[in-house]
Design a protein around this motif. Structure first.
Motif, PDB file in Angstrom:
ATOM      1  N   MET A 130       0.828  -1.208   0.000  1.00  0.00           N
ATOM      2  CA  MET A 130       0.000   0.000   0.000  1.00  0.00           C
ATOM      3  C   MET A 130       0.865   1.262   0.000  1.00  0.00           C
ATOM      4  N   MET A 131       1.934   1.248   0.788  1.00  0.00           N
ATOM      5  CA  MET A 131       2.809   2.422   0.843  1.00  0.00           C
ATOM      6  C   MET A 131       3.598   2.574  -0.454  1.00  0.00           C
ATOM      7  N   ALA A 132       3.949   1.434  -1.075  1.00  0.00           N
ATOM      8  CA  ALA A 132       4.664   1.485  -2.347  1.00  0.00           C
ATOM      9  C   ALA A 132       3.823   2.159  -3.412  1.00  0.00           C
ATOM     10  N   VAL A 133       2.537   1.851  -3.437  1.00  0.00           N
ATOM     11  CA  VAL A 133       1.636   2.485  -4.404  1.00  0.00           C
ATOM     12  C   VAL A 133       1.600   3.999  -4.188  1.00  0.00           C
ATOM     13  N   GLN A 134       1.533   4.402  -2.904  1.00  0.00           N
ATOM     14  CA  GLN A 134       1.522   5.829  -2.595  1.00  0.00           C
ATOM     15  C   GLN A 134       2.837   6.506  -2.997  1.00  0.00           C
ATOM     16  N   LEU A 135       3.959   5.824  -2.740  1.00  0.00           N
ATOM     17  CA  LEU A 135       5.255   6.377  -3.119  1.00  0.00           C
ATOM     18  C   LEU A 135       5.352   6.564  -4.625  1.00  0.00           C
ATOM     19  N   GLU A 136       4.853   5.596  -5.372  1.00  0.00           N
ATOM     20  CA  GLU A 136       4.885   5.687  -6.830  1.00  0.00           C
ATOM     21  C   GLU A 136       4.035   6.856  -7.336  1.00  0.00           C
ATOM     22  N   LYS A 137       2.968   7.187  -6.610  1.00  0.00           N
ATOM     23  CA  LYS A 137       2.127   8.316  -7.001  1.00  0.00           C
ATOM     24  C   LYS A 137       2.824   9.655  -6.756  1.00  0.00           C
ATOM     25  N   ASN A 138       3.690   9.685  -5.740  1.00  0.00           N
ATOM     26  CA  ASN A 138       4.287  10.946  -5.311  1.00  0.00           C
ATOM     27  C   ASN A 138       5.678  11.202  -5.863  1.00  0.00           C
ATOM     28  N   TYR A 139       6.351  10.150  -6.346  1.00  0.00           N
ATOM     29  CA  TYR A 139       7.735  10.312  -6.772  1.00  0.00           C
ATOM     30  C   TYR A 139       7.972   9.673  -8.133  1.00  0.00           C
ATOM     31  N   THR A 140       8.974  10.203  -8.838  1.00  0.00           N
ATOM     32  CA  THR A 140       9.381   9.609 -10.105  1.00  0.00           C
ATOM     33  C   THR A 140      10.220   8.364  -9.829  1.00  0.00           C
ATOM     34  N   LYS A 141      10.442   7.589 -10.874  1.00  0.00           N
ATOM     35  CA  LYS A 141      11.255   6.382 -10.730  1.00  0.00           C
ATOM     36  C   LYS A 141      12.685   6.721 -10.282  1.00  0.00           C
ATOM     37  N   LYS A 142      13.230   7.796 -10.832  1.00  0.00           N
ATOM     38  CA  LYS A 142      14.585   8.191 -10.445  1.00  0.00           C
ATOM     39  C   LYS A 142      14.638   8.593  -8.973  1.00  0.00           C
ATOM     40  N   GLU A 143      13.617   9.292  -8.525  1.00  0.00           N
ATOM     41  CA  GLU A 143      13.581   9.710  -7.119  1.00  0.00           C
ATOM     42  C   GLU A 143      13.479   8.498  -6.194  1.00  0.00           C
ATOM     43  N   ILE A 144      12.733   7.496  -6.612  1.00  0.00           N
ATOM     44  CA  ILE A 144      12.599   6.279  -5.798  1.00  0.00           C
ATOM     45  C   ILE A 144      13.927   5.530  -5.728  1.00  0.00           C
ATOM     46  N   ILE A 145      14.614   5.423  -6.869  1.00  0.00           N
ATOM     47  CA  ILE A 145      15.943   4.792  -6.877  1.00  0.00           C
ATOM     48  C   ILE A 145      16.890   5.547  -5.952  1.00  0.00           C
ATOM     49  N   LYS A 146      16.861   6.875  -6.055  1.00  0.00           N
ATOM     50  CA  LYS A 146      17.752   7.704  -5.221  1.00  0.00           C
ATOM     51  C   LYS A 146      17.449   7.497  -3.739  1.00  0.00           C
ATOM     52  N   MET A 147      16.171   7.557  -3.378  1.00  0.00           N
ATOM     53  CA  MET A 147      15.792   7.392  -1.972  1.00  0.00           C
ATOM     54  C   MET A 147      16.153   6.002  -1.468  1.00  0.00           C
ATOM     55  N   TYR A 148      15.954   4.997  -2.304  1.00  0.00           N
ATOM     56  CA  TYR A 148      16.291   3.631  -1.899  1.00  0.00           C
ATOM     57  C   TYR A 148      17.789   3.511  -1.593  1.00  0.00           C
ATOM     58  N   LEU A 149      18.617   3.973  -2.507  1.00  0.00           N
ATOM     59  CA  LEU A 149      20.066   3.849  -2.314  1.00  0.00           C
ATOM     60  C   LEU A 149      20.566   4.743  -1.180  1.00  0.00           C
ATOM     61  N   ASN A 150      19.829   5.790  -0.854  1.00  0.00           N
ATOM     62  CA  ASN A 150      20.217   6.647   0.267  1.00  0.00           C
ATOM     63  C   ASN A 150      19.795   6.083   1.621  1.00  0.00           C
ATOM     64  N   THR A 151      18.908   5.087   1.612  1.00  0.00           N
ATOM     65  CA  THR A 151      18.384   4.578   2.884  1.00  0.00           C
ATOM     66  C   THR A 151      18.782   3.141   3.190  1.00  0.00           C
ATOM     67  N   VAL A 152      19.147   2.363   2.188  1.00  0.00           N
ATOM     68  CA  VAL A 152      19.396   0.935   2.412  1.00  0.00           C
ATOM     69  C   VAL A 152      20.671   0.726   3.242  1.00  0.00           C
ATOM     70  N   PRO A 153      20.662  -0.183   4.203  1.00  0.00           N
ATOM     71  CA  PRO A 153      21.865  -0.464   5.001  1.00  0.00           C
ATOM     72  C   PRO A 153      22.795  -1.435   4.272  1.00  0.00           C
ATOM     73  N   PHE A 154      24.104  -1.202   4.407  1.00  0.00           N
ATOM     74  CA  PHE A 154      25.111  -2.042   3.763  1.00  0.00           C
ATOM     75  C   PHE A 154      26.014  -2.750   4.776  1.00  0.00           C
ATOM     76  N   GLY A 155      25.727  -2.582   6.066  1.00  0.00           N
ATOM     77  CA  GLY A 155      26.610  -3.155   7.078  1.00  0.00           C
ATOM     78  C   GLY A 155      27.836  -2.288   7.289  1.00  0.00           C
ATOM     79  N   SER A 156      28.687  -2.704   8.234  1.00  0.00           N
ATOM     80  CA  SER A 156      29.917  -1.969   8.556  1.00  0.00           C
ATOM     81  C   SER A 156      29.636  -0.501   8.888  1.00  0.00           C
TER      82      SER A 156
END
Length: 763
Positions: free
Chosen positions: A168-194
């Motif tokens: 449900m939240m993914a659908v809302q995010l897709e309505k509010n953001y472009t694909k590039k913005e979603i990619i950017k937000m994902y890579l800015n938030t995902v944990p990589f360890g260390s």
């Protein structure tokens, strides 16, 4: 062949429609129930306003005055980057591995949803979420306790509810953001360890690069980590990481991002971890400075309802990254040399000694009892001291500091305490006296192993470095730098009839007359003692307070020799006042703070006090130059450095009793720098003036530092003359002063030295 009757066919259609309608109604009701948290069964949903403007925790960053990132404060080490700052290699690897149909769906992929449903039924949940769904999970921690309802305790239902919310939240995010913005937000938030959250921290931690610089193999490895930050870590599970990286590369082949030939070439290459470095507070520039101002910032954040660890604030400091580096290099060069001398000086003996140079019994045992390890063992073993001491004397593997790099060794905790007690320590603070801006701050020799800050936190006896305050009291009350005074014994008698007679560092007084300037330049104890006797200790304390000393000062005769402990931070403010025309400026380290959008939240103006007249201040600058220009001046060792050539410099050394503390306070028109060197406590020191005086322990660091600063034109610090007041009423030329004095009997009478009568009695 089975024949279906017409009535049976209608019945089947009816059943199918009823089933479909019921399912649709049930599904609609289920979505409604989840979205509204019906009777608390499903847990709350994130507020829609947060979906439209999601907040992700960002590290607050601390910058130098010249725009260099020096460190961060964070709960999660995360700094945002823009889409254009991300390598296409990384985006391609991410899409090929995590969501190949990303450009075609609207937040939920039908095939992925079926895969999730199957995994629920098989009780073997697996990750088939789209990138948008994963972003929803990262942004809102949907699997945390805050969003769990009563049904969340049921294993199968819990995951179904969680996935529904993410859908449900993914659908809302897709309505509010472009694909590039979603990619950017994902890579800015995902944990990589260390301790790396987001691609900026991950690229820096694993490869020492910016996200835009990642090659295909590096990108594939980082995308591979996303599946499991520990199980696919190149540090803890290198084989798993290599295999996972190659899986990502194969996916890139499958979806046409790289060729088969490229894959064959890339898959055999090892993972290069030579630049791996976890970002923490023990590393980077100005480690002591960053830790000291942390407490200031947390107090500020509390007062202003801010979250230093999560809001992505930007703190702009006064430090200059180049000058900070030169200060750290100068301290390291000097202390490495001092430590070598100290080890040789105490070879075969322990340096913790009494005034008679006998080893203090039980010293290490007492030090051990105040250590963190002893306190932990005390909690573990209670009153069983035998068990505690057994642990304290049991060798264990550890890393220890050395001036040749950190070393792996095996020592007992007691032996490690003995080892570390042999080290000398230091502090350096450098400031522009005209603005109050601190330019360099070195609180010790190595922050990782020695956390104690010797700039602001540490307070030691300043010795003769305190004397300029005594002389300033005299100058501001009618004395002249050319006033002749007598180097003769001065005795104080207290209320109990006890006497105190200060001695010069070389023993006997010379019984010679000399100017105040020469007396201060040569650091004659008897003369500073005569001045404090004339004006009284309390008056000197009052002047010290006016000049920025906040530590408690004992109003006693020995104050003339600097027996009350102060910090470098305080003393630097005093010397800067002399250069800054008598205006005391509180040493400042932060200019302003902005929010994550660059909007200024607060600015920090300088705090100033008119402590001395401009004329008195300039006379003190002239007096301080005597340490280099007067015969026997204690700072003439500076002439071996380029900084002293063609430049106006003043300074004052400081050496305390038994050579426990060595100081040098150096002034120029554009930079005032204070340095202290000494042992962990006052019982650890050199045994001779030739090694333990401030001119030998601390002064070299000042010379090395200033040479480096002047050699770099980018610092903006240049050699220059001290600014002379436009309306200076009295000549500082001693011959002119003497001529005027003899020509005017009243003037001669005004400056009669009270010690003259004492000389007549002695003779």
């Amino acid at each position: 062949m089975v024949k279906i009757e017409k009535g049976e066919y209608k019945w089947l259609i009816k059943v199918l429609w009823i089933t479909f309608t019921a399912s649709l109604v049930m599904f609609t009701f289920y979505v409604f129930a989840v979205s509204t948290n019906l009777i608390g069964l499903f847990g709350p949903m994130p507020d829609l306003k947060y979906l439209e403007n999601p907040r992700n925790d960002l590290a607050s960053e601390i910058y130098s005055a010249d725009g260099v990132l020096m460190g961060k404060y964070f709960a999660e080490n995360r700094s945002p980057v823009e889409y254009d700052e991300i390598s296409p290699n990384l985006i391609n690897a991410l899409l090929a591995t995590e969501d190949a149909r990303f450009e075609k769906h609207s937040g939920v992929d039908f095939k992925g949803t079926l895969a999730i449903a199957w995994s629920m039924l098989s009780l073997d949940p697996r990750g088939s979420s789209t990138i948008t769904q994963q972003l929803a999970k990262n942004l809102f921690n949907t699997r945390g306790e805050d969003y769990r309802g009563a049904l969340g305790k049921v294993p199968g239902l819990r995951m179904l509810i969680v996935k529904t919310k993410e859908w449900m939240m993914a659908v809302q995010l897709e309505k509010n953001y472009t694909k590039k913005e979603i990619i950017k937000m994902y890579l800015n938030t995902v944990p990589f360890g260390s301790n790396a959250h987001g691609i900026d921290a991950a690229a820096k931690t694993f490869f020492g690069k910016k996200p835009s610089e990642l090659n295909i193999n590096e990108a594939a490895m980082l995308v591979g980590i996303v599946k499991g930050t520990y199980i696919y870590s190149p540090i803890y599970k290198p084989n798993n990481a290599l295999n996972r990286r190659n899986v990502v590369l194969s996916q890139m082949v499958k979806y046409g991002y790289i060729t088969d030939a490229a894959f064959d070439s890339l898959k055999v290459k090892p993972i290069d971890m030579s630049k791996y470095a976890v970002e923490n507070h023990n590393k980077g520039q100005a480690t002591y400075f960053r830790e000291v101002i942390r407490s200031f910032l947390y107090k500020w954040a509390k007062r202003n309802n801010r979250d230093l660890d999560r809001e992505g604030l930007k703190i702009y400091t006064t430090l200059d990254s180049r000058m900070q580096r030169y200060a750290e290099e100068a301290v390291a060069a000097n202390m490495k040399d001092q430590q070598k001398k100290f080890f040789e000086h105490w070879k075969g003996r322990n340096p913790w000694v009494t005034e008679n140079y006998k080893e203090i019994p039980g010293y290490i045992e007492r030090a051990a009892k105040s250590s963190n390890r002893f306190k932990m063992l005390k909690t573990q073993y209670k009153d069983d001291e035998a068990a505690i001491w057994k642990e304290m004397n049991t060798p264990i593997k550890m890393k220890v500091f050395s001036w040749n790099g950190e070393k792996d060794t095996t020592l007992s905790p007691m032996d490690s305490i003995r080892y570390y007690k042999h080290f000398l320590h230091t502090g350096l603070l450098s400031m522009d006296p005209n603005t109050g801006h601190i330019k360099a701050w070195v609180g010790g020799i190595d922050y990782k192993h020695f956390k104690y800050d010797h700039v602001m936190q540490g307070k030691r006896q300043p010795g003769s470095a305190f004397k300029p305050i005594v002389y300033a009291t005299a100058i501001d009350n009618g004395y002249h730098p050319c006033q002749e005074v007598l180097d003769a014994p001065v005795t104080f008698v207290n209320e109990k009839g006890e006497t105190y007679t200060p001695k010069n560092s070389d023993g006997e007084p010379s019984f010679e007359k000399m100017t105040l300037r020469r007396a201060m330049g040569r650091s004659i104890n008897t003369i500073s003692a005569s001045l404090i006797k004339e004006f009284g200790p309390q008056r000197v304390v009052d002047y010290a307070k006016r000049l920025g000393i906040t530590s408690q000062l004992e109003p006693v005769p020995s104050l003339s020799l600097g027996t009350s402990p102060v910090s470098i931070y305080e003393l630097l403010g005093v010397y800067s006042t002399f250069v800054n025309a008598g205006v005391w400026t509180k040493p400042m380290f932060i200019t302003h703070i902005t929010n994550r959008h660059g909007e200024v939240i607060e600015s920090f103006p300088p705090t100033t006090v008119e402590a001395l007249s401009e004329e008195t201040a300039y006379k003190m600058v002239h007096m301080l130059q005597g340490a280099l220009q007067e015969e026997g001046g204690t700072a003439q060792g500076l002439f071996r450095y380029k900084a002293a050539q063609g430049n106006d410099i003043g300074g004052k050394t400081g050496t305390t009793q038994n050579y426990s503390d060595g100081w040098f306070m150096g002034i120029t028109q554009n930079l005032v720098t204070g340095i202290w060197v000494g042992g962990d406590d006052m019982s650890i020191h050199f045994r001779s003036m030739s090694l333990g005086q401030g001119g030998r322990m601390a002064l070299p660091a000042w010379g090395i530092y200033m040479d480096k600063v002047y050699s770099d034109s980018n610092t903006g610090v240049k050699k220059s003359a001290f600014k002379r007041p436009k309306n200076l009423s009295i000549s500082l030329d001693c011959q002119s002063y003497r001529d005027a004095a003899f020509a005017n009997d009243s003037t001669q009478q005004q400056y009669t030295n009270p010690s003259d009568s004492l000389l007549k009695e002695i003779l």
